[in-house]
Write a protein that holds these residues in place. Structure first.
Motif, PDB file in Angstrom:
ATOM      1  N   ASP A 102       0.731  -1.422  -0.072  1.00 37.78           N
ATOM      2  CA  ASP A 102       0.051  -0.025   0.079  1.00 37.78           C
ATOM      3  C   ASP A 102       0.938   1.214  -0.030  1.00 37.78           C
ATOM      4  O   ASP A 102       0.086   2.376  -0.045  1.00 37.78           O
ATOM      5  CB  ASP A 102      -0.992   0.073   1.378  1.00 37.78           C
ATOM      6  N   GLU A 105       0.454   3.765  -3.115  1.00 32.91           N
ATOM      7  CA  GLU A 105      -0.681   4.291  -3.196  1.00 32.91           C
ATOM      8  C   GLU A 105      -1.254   5.299  -2.069  1.00 32.91           C
ATOM      9  O   GLU A 105      -1.595   6.432  -2.261  1.00 32.91           O
ATOM     10  CB  GLU A 105      -1.849   3.096  -3.377  1.00 32.91           C
ATOM     11  N   VAL A 178      -2.585  -3.338  -8.632  1.00 32.04           N
ATOM     12  CA  VAL A 178      -3.091  -3.749  -7.295  1.00 32.04           C
ATOM     13  C   VAL A 178      -4.030  -5.168  -7.430  1.00 32.04           C
ATOM     14  O   VAL A 178      -3.795  -6.337  -7.080  1.00 32.04           O
ATOM     15  CB  VAL A 178      -3.896  -2.819  -6.610  1.00 32.04           C
ATOM     16  N   GLU A 182      -3.305  -8.774  -5.856  1.00 35.73           N
ATOM     17  CA  GLU A 182      -4.270  -9.339  -5.169  1.00 35.73           C
ATOM     18  C   GLU A 182      -4.699 -10.943  -5.805  1.00 35.73           C
ATOM     19  O   GLU A 182      -5.017 -11.784  -4.955  1.00 35.73           O
ATOM     20  CB  GLU A 182      -5.667  -8.499  -5.180  1.00 35.73           C
ATOM     21  N   ARG A 215       4.546   0.629  -8.444  1.00 35.40           N
ATOM     22  CA  ARG A 215       3.912   0.173  -7.477  1.00 35.40           C
ATOM     23  C   ARG A 215       4.493  -0.601  -6.434  1.00 35.40           C
ATOM     24  O   ARG A 215       4.746  -0.268  -5.249  1.00 35.40           O
ATOM     25  CB  ARG A 215       2.297  -0.289  -7.768  1.00 35.40           C
TER      26      ARG A 215
END
Length: 292
Positions: A102, A105, A178, A182, A215
């Motif tokens: 995270d 983000e 993401v 996931e 990311r």
């Protein structure tokens, strides 16, 4: 500050770093000698410095920033940087290094950007207090690690809440990186290809790769490999399953390839890793990084 002389460095204990939502990589404070600097070089994680006193220069991308007490600067992962203390009034700073699924983000929701990685003046004392709280919370016990991470969440929550540029910057719920991460975490035992992940996210292979690296600072293929190996470590530690059973359980069809991949990531074979765990000497340690 608890210590103001030279440098105090604390390196966090890290478990499954690549799959943690947020983790503290390192934290510390330093009274720099005149002209002391770091770089040019790159880091593989975010690094937030707050200047307590003195002056210095931070160079990042094409920008050069002359900074002083109250200013805060952010180092982005895999970005060439250079910073140094003033020769007459060298700075003292407190820092925290962090990463996680995270982290990117969350930082996208703050006022920091790759083009403007500096935060000046506003809420200076609050930022200093919150960074020092992360630093002060260091410890090897599980509850101390949780408390330190909680303080990091408090710090980032403050930066997000007080950001001035929120309009139009809400993260896209369908962000392909993401979504792919996931999916990997939920289906790591199944056959997975980067092409399949790109199709799932409705983007091209190259687009997924670029966004994923931005990311998570690692490619989708490497992320999948490291996650499978981390799950294998848990099975080697907590079960009596054979190497072949574990290989199959974490998505490897060939146990010989699994053993080679495991050694590539962990530095030892699966059998050696399991033996270390059983002998009570399996706690992984990492050498502290050099001072910031």
């Amino acid at each position: 500050m608890k210590e103001t002389s030279s440098s105090i460095y604390k390196h966090s204990m890290k478990l499954e770093r690549r799959t943690a939502s947020l983790y503290v990589q390192n934290t510390g404070c330093q009274q720099c000698p005149p002209g002391y600097g770091w770089g040019p070089g790159v880091r593989d994680h975010f690094l937030l410095h707050h200047i307590v006193s003195g002056k210095g220069v931070y160079e990042c991308r094409d920008g050069r920033y002359e900074l002083s007490a109250g200013d805060t600067f952010l180092v982005y992962p895999n970005t060439a940087i250079h910073y140094r203390a003033d020769s007459e009034e060298p700075w003292e700073y407190v820092w925290v290094g962090f990463g996680g699924l995270d982290a990117g983000e969350l930082m996208d929701r703050t006022d920091f950007t790759p083009e403007e990685p500096v935060y000046r003046g506003r809420d200076s004392e609050t930022l200093r207090t919150m960074l020092e709280a992360v630093y002060a919370g260091y410890g090897a016990q599980t509850w101390e690690q949780l408390a330190m991470t909680a303080r990091l969440y408090d710090l980032l929550a403050f930066l997000v809440r007080t950001a001035h540029r929120q309009e139009g910057r809400e993260a896209d719920a369908s962000d392909c990186a993401v979504l792919a991460a996931e999916y990997i975490i939920g289906h790591y035992e199944e056959p997975i290809t980067v092409e399949g992940l790109a199709a799932l996210a409705s983007v091209s292979h190259s687009s997924l790769y670029r966004r994923f690296v931005r990311r998570f600072q690692v490619s989708p293929k490497r992320f999948l490999l490291e996650y499978r190996i981390q799950r294998a470590c848990a099975l080697l530690t907590d079960t009596a399953c054979s190497i072949q059973e574990i290989s199959t359980s974490v998505g490897f069809e060939d146990p010989f390839y699994f053993s080679r991949a495991f050694k590539d990531v962990k530095g030892v074979s699966p059998r050696q890793y399991a033996a270390r765990q059983r002998s009570g000497k399996g706690q992984e340690t990492e050498e502290p990084e050099k001072q910031e």
